[in-house]
Write a protein that holds these residues in place. Sequence first.
Motif, PDB file in Angstrom:
ATOM      1  N   UNK A 127     -12.106   7.138   0.037  1.00  0.00           N
ATOM      2  CA  UNK A 127     -10.831   7.468  -1.181  1.00  0.00           C
ATOM      3  C   UNK A 127      -9.531   7.001  -0.396  1.00  0.00           C
ATOM      4  N   UNK A 128      -8.495   6.174  -0.962  1.00  0.00           N
ATOM      5  CA  UNK A 128      -7.453   5.783  -0.273  1.00  0.00           C
ATOM      6  C   UNK A 128      -6.406   6.881  -0.047  1.00  0.00           C
ATOM      7  N   UNK A 129      -6.704   7.754   0.931  1.00  0.00           N
ATOM      8  CA  UNK A 129      -5.862   8.983   1.144  1.00  0.00           C
ATOM      9  C   UNK A 129      -4.372   8.474   1.635  1.00  0.00           C
ATOM     10  N   UNK A 130      -4.508   7.615   2.761  1.00  0.00           N
ATOM     11  CA  UNK A 130      -3.041   7.544   3.262  1.00  0.00           C
ATOM     12  C   UNK A 130      -2.024   6.729   2.254  1.00  0.00           C
ATOM     13  N   UNK A 131      -2.779   5.917   1.568  1.00  0.00           N
ATOM     14  CA  UNK A 131      -1.941   5.150   0.333  1.00  0.00           C
ATOM     15  C   UNK A 131      -1.324   6.157  -0.524  1.00  0.00           C
ATOM     16  N   UNK A 132      -2.041   7.281  -0.910  1.00  0.00           N
ATOM     17  CA  UNK A 132      -1.595   8.313  -1.733  1.00  0.00           C
ATOM     18  C   UNK A 132      -0.425   8.871  -1.133  1.00  0.00           C
ATOM     19  N   UNK A 133      -0.585   9.274   0.437  1.00  0.00           N
ATOM     20  CA  UNK A 133       0.212   9.872   0.750  1.00  0.00           C
ATOM     21  C   UNK A 133       1.684   9.143   1.107  1.00  0.00           C
TER      22      UNK A 133
END
Length: 252
Positions: A232-238
């Motif tokens: 899951x592209x978490x840092x992109x969401x952050x």
Amino acid sequence: MEILNKVLGVDNIYIGIEANKPDAIALMTEKCAGTGFEVVPLEVKYPQGAEKQLILAITGREVPSGGLPMEVGVVVQNVGTAAAVADAVIDGIPLIERNCTVTGSGVTEQKNLRIKVGTPLQHLVDYCGGLNGEPAKLIMGGPMMGMAQLSLDVPATRGTSGLLIFREGDVTLAEEGPCIRCARCVRACPAKLLPTTIAAYTRLDMFDEADEYNALDCIECGCCSFSCPSYIPLVQSLRHAKAAILEKRRKI
Ligand code: SF4
Ligand code: SF4
């Protein structure tokens, strides 16, 4: 460091260097003899160089959520900035160059370069012997915090610390899966955030809720994305959440 010391008027100056660089530690210790500046060998871990992590490692002080280093009486400057200060003040040279590492399986010769800000990335690749096969991923910056690029037809900026070029076999191109609530991202987060929760709110454009979960404390280290078994592209969401929250605050 002497210039920064004069401007800031601080009591102590520490130079943090990870312990796996003994030659740098020895050289800086020798150069700092008699100056009062202290070289501090640091545990080798990522993200040790991030501002808040560095302050905690060297001084034991914790920057509060939403706060700045000044609130715990600290200013952090990276080595490139310190060198740029010396260039500007002593020699009158503005910030027009920086060090840049060009590396990865997709480049013929891997090099550390001193580059002019504004140099097209393609020129850096040409200087390193050109591409080694078809690139599958281009990243401007470091492997964890860099930004993916669509082409080499963009200029290097003051922040271009590296250019990474990977071929297909070296890039994870897995499909994103569902969150399995394993909490690996939570354990990995050096800012003690809940990346999965903030990312879920971000996907729903619920930025006030993301703000309540302290999204702005994210240092964009990428540890959450790196540790997520579901890709899951978490840092992109952050990053998206931070930009949206700051935009909203600007409008208030
Ligand atoms: S990028 Fe992920 S792991 Fe790093 S500080 Fe932000 S939320 Fe935490
Ligand atoms: S690491 Fe990935 S799968 Fe595990 S809780 Fe975090 S977002 Fe969900």
